[in-house]
Design a protein around this motif. Structure first.
Motif, PDB file in Angstrom:
ATOM      1  N   GLN A  14      87.002  63.609  72.847  1.00  0.00           N
ATOM      2  CA  GLN A  14      85.828  62.750  72.702  1.00  0.00           C
ATOM      3  C   GLN A  14      86.226  61.298  72.464  1.00  0.00           C
ATOM      4  O   GLN A  14      85.522  60.388  72.880  1.00  0.00           O
ATOM      5  CB  GLN A  14      84.930  63.239  71.560  1.00  0.00           C
ATOM      6  CG  GLN A  14      84.321  64.605  71.781  1.00  0.00           C
ATOM      7  CD  GLN A  14      83.316  64.619  72.898  1.00  0.00           C
ATOM      8  OE1 GLN A  14      83.658  64.795  74.055  1.00  0.00           O
ATOM      9  NE2 GLN A  14      82.071  64.424  72.555  1.00  0.00           N
ATOM     10  N   TYR A  21      83.673  54.183  77.205  1.00  0.00           N
ATOM     11  CA  TYR A  21      82.465  53.409  76.904  1.00  0.00           C
ATOM     12  C   TYR A  21      82.842  51.990  76.469  1.00  0.00           C
ATOM     13  O   TYR A  21      82.261  51.005  76.937  1.00  0.00           O
ATOM     14  CB  TYR A  21      81.644  54.094  75.806  1.00  0.00           C
ATOM     15  CG  TYR A  21      80.697  53.136  75.110  1.00  0.00           C
ATOM     16  CD1 TYR A  21      79.501  52.756  75.706  1.00  0.00           C
ATOM     17  CD2 TYR A  21      81.033  52.582  73.874  1.00  0.00           C
ATOM     18  CE1 TYR A  21      78.652  51.853  75.087  1.00  0.00           C
ATOM     19  CE2 TYR A  21      80.187  51.676  73.251  1.00  0.00           C
ATOM     20  CZ  TYR A  21      79.008  51.310  73.857  1.00  0.00           C
ATOM     21  OH  TYR A  21      78.180  50.407  73.247  1.00  0.00           O
ATOM     22  N   LYS A  56      80.527  58.600  63.543  1.00  0.00           N
ATOM     23  CA  LYS A  56      80.611  59.590  64.613  1.00  0.00           C
ATOM     24  C   LYS A  56      79.246  59.818  65.260  1.00  0.00           C
ATOM     25  O   LYS A  56      79.137  59.894  66.485  1.00  0.00           O
ATOM     26  CB  LYS A  56      81.164  60.913  64.104  1.00  0.00           C
ATOM     27  CG  LYS A  56      81.274  61.969  65.186  1.00  0.00           C
ATOM     28  CD  LYS A  56      81.750  63.287  64.611  1.00  0.00           C
ATOM     29  CE  LYS A  56      81.815  64.361  65.675  1.00  0.00           C
ATOM     30  NZ  LYS A  56      80.522  64.688  66.261  1.00  0.00           N
ATOM     31  N   LYS A  57      78.205  59.911  64.442  1.00  0.00           N
ATOM     32  CA  LYS A  57      76.860  60.098  65.000  1.00  0.00           C
ATOM     33  C   LYS A  57      76.495  58.947  65.926  1.00  0.00           C
ATOM     34  O   LYS A  57      75.914  59.157  66.998  1.00  0.00           O
ATOM     35  CB  LYS A  57      75.836  60.239  63.880  1.00  0.00           C
ATOM     36  CG  LYS A  57      75.919  61.571  63.170  1.00  0.00           C
ATOM     37  CD  LYS A  57      74.948  61.659  62.025  1.00  0.00           C
ATOM     38  CE  LYS A  57      75.189  62.962  61.270  1.00  0.00           C
ATOM     39  NZ  LYS A  57      74.378  63.060  60.075  1.00  0.00           N
ATOM     40  N   TRP A  58      76.835  57.721  65.533  1.00  0.00           N
ATOM     41  CA  TRP A  58      76.561  56.571  66.379  1.00  0.00           C
ATOM     42  C   TRP A  58      77.406  56.629  67.652  1.00  0.00           C
ATOM     43  O   TRP A  58      76.897  56.414  68.748  1.00  0.00           O
ATOM     44  CB  TRP A  58      76.816  55.269  65.611  1.00  0.00           C
ATOM     45  CG  TRP A  58      76.609  54.077  66.474  1.00  0.00           C
ATOM     46  CD1 TRP A  58      75.414  53.494  66.774  1.00  0.00           C
ATOM     47  CD2 TRP A  58      77.609  53.357  67.185  1.00  0.00           C
ATOM     48  NE1 TRP A  58      75.625  52.432  67.627  1.00  0.00           N
ATOM     49  CE2 TRP A  58      76.959  52.330  67.897  1.00  0.00           C
ATOM     50  CE3 TRP A  58      78.996  53.470  67.290  1.00  0.00           C
ATOM     51  CZ2 TRP A  58      77.643  51.423  68.690  1.00  0.00           C
ATOM     52  CZ3 TRP A  58      79.691  52.562  68.082  1.00  0.00           C
ATOM     53  CH2 TRP A  58      79.004  51.563  68.776  1.00  0.00           C
ATOM     54  N   ASP A  60      78.626  59.210  69.107  1.00  0.00           N
ATOM     55  CA  ASP A  60      78.101  60.282  69.944  1.00  0.00           C
ATOM     56  C   ASP A  60      76.964  59.790  70.842  1.00  0.00           C
ATOM     57  O   ASP A  60      76.854  60.191  71.996  1.00  0.00           O
ATOM     58  CB  ASP A  60      77.603  61.452  69.107  1.00  0.00           C
ATOM     59  CG  ASP A  60      78.712  62.292  68.517  1.00  0.00           C
ATOM     60  OD1 ASP A  60      79.883  62.139  68.920  1.00  0.00           O
ATOM     61  OD2 ASP A  60      78.413  63.105  67.621  1.00  0.00           O
ATOM     62  N   THR A  61      76.131  58.890  70.319  1.00  0.00           N
ATOM     63  CA  THR A  61      75.018  58.376  71.127  1.00  0.00           C
ATOM     64  C   THR A  61      75.533  57.527  72.292  1.00  0.00           C
ATOM     65  O   THR A  61      74.851  57.400  73.301  1.00  0.00           O
ATOM     66  CB  THR A  61      74.024  57.541  70.300  1.00  0.00           C
ATOM     67  OG1 THR A  61      74.632  56.317  69.888  1.00  0.00           O
ATOM     68  CG2 THR A  61      73.492  58.317  69.123  1.00  0.00           C
ATOM     69  N   LYS A  62      76.704  56.960  72.154  1.00  0.00           N
ATOM     70  CA  LYS A  62      77.255  56.120  73.211  1.00  0.00           C
ATOM     71  C   LYS A  62      77.964  56.933  74.294  1.00  0.00           C
ATOM     72  O   LYS A  62      78.015  56.530  75.441  1.00  0.00           O
ATOM     73  CB  LYS A  62      78.239  55.088  72.626  1.00  0.00           C
ATOM     74  CG  LYS A  62      77.620  54.181  71.601  1.00  0.00           C
ATOM     75  CD  LYS A  62      76.402  53.491  72.163  1.00  0.00           C
ATOM     76  CE  LYS A  62      75.667  52.684  71.125  1.00  0.00           C
ATOM     77  NZ  LYS A  62      74.352  52.272  71.574  1.00  0.00           N
ATOM     78  N   LYS A  64      77.272  60.280  75.005  1.00  0.00           N
ATOM     79  CA  LYS A  64      76.481  61.400  75.520  1.00  0.00           C
ATOM     80  C   LYS A  64      75.243  60.929  76.254  1.00  0.00           C
ATOM     81  O   LYS A  64      74.206  61.570  76.216  1.00  0.00           O
ATOM     82  CB  LYS A  64      76.129  62.350  74.390  1.00  0.00           C
ATOM     83  CG  LYS A  64      77.368  63.012  73.832  1.00  0.00           C
ATOM     84  CD  LYS A  64      77.090  64.037  72.802  1.00  0.00           C
ATOM     85  CE  LYS A  64      78.407  64.650  72.380  1.00  0.00           C
ATOM     86  NZ  LYS A  64      78.301  65.504  71.249  1.00  0.00           N
ATOM     87  N   LYS A  65      75.365  59.800  76.917  1.00  0.00           N
ATOM     88  CA  LYS A  65      74.245  59.299  77.723  1.00  0.00           C
ATOM     89  C   LYS A  65      74.231  60.021  79.061  1.00  0.00           C
ATOM     90  O   LYS A  65      75.261  60.426  79.564  1.00  0.00           O
ATOM     91  CB  LYS A  65      74.389  57.803  77.953  1.00  0.00           C
ATOM     92  CG  LYS A  65      74.109  56.986  76.727  1.00  0.00           C
ATOM     93  CD  LYS A  65      74.166  55.518  77.056  1.00  0.00           C
ATOM     94  CE  LYS A  65      73.795  54.709  75.834  1.00  0.00           C
ATOM     95  NZ  LYS A  65      73.893  53.275  76.087  1.00  0.00           N
TER      96      LYS A  65
END
Length: 66
Positions: A14, A21, A56-58, A60-62, A64-65
């Motif tokens: 990941q 990104y 990590k949550k932030w 992940d949003t970048k 998993k688009k």
């Protein structure tokens, strides 16, 4: 990508997605900040699991688009 490796772990691919990104889709101001301060920030968060979880949550949003 120091922060991404710290957040995801070196063996988790990941972090490579976040690196992609960073160099292709991230705003230039963010890329510049990351490159300038990322190594020190990764060291800072290395002993802060709650902060790493939020980051990590932030991240992940970048990655998993789409």
């Amino acid at each position: 990508c120091w922060v991404a490796r710290e957040v995801y772990g070196e063996t988790n691919p990941q972090w490579l997605l976040f690196r992609a990104y960073l160099f292709s889709d991230a705003p230039s101001w963010f890329r510049k900040l990351y490159l300038k301060f990322g190594e020190r920030f990764a060291e800072f968060i290395s002993t802060k699991p709650r902060l790493k979880s939020v980051i990590k949550k932030w991240m992940d949003t970048k990655i998993k688009k789409g």
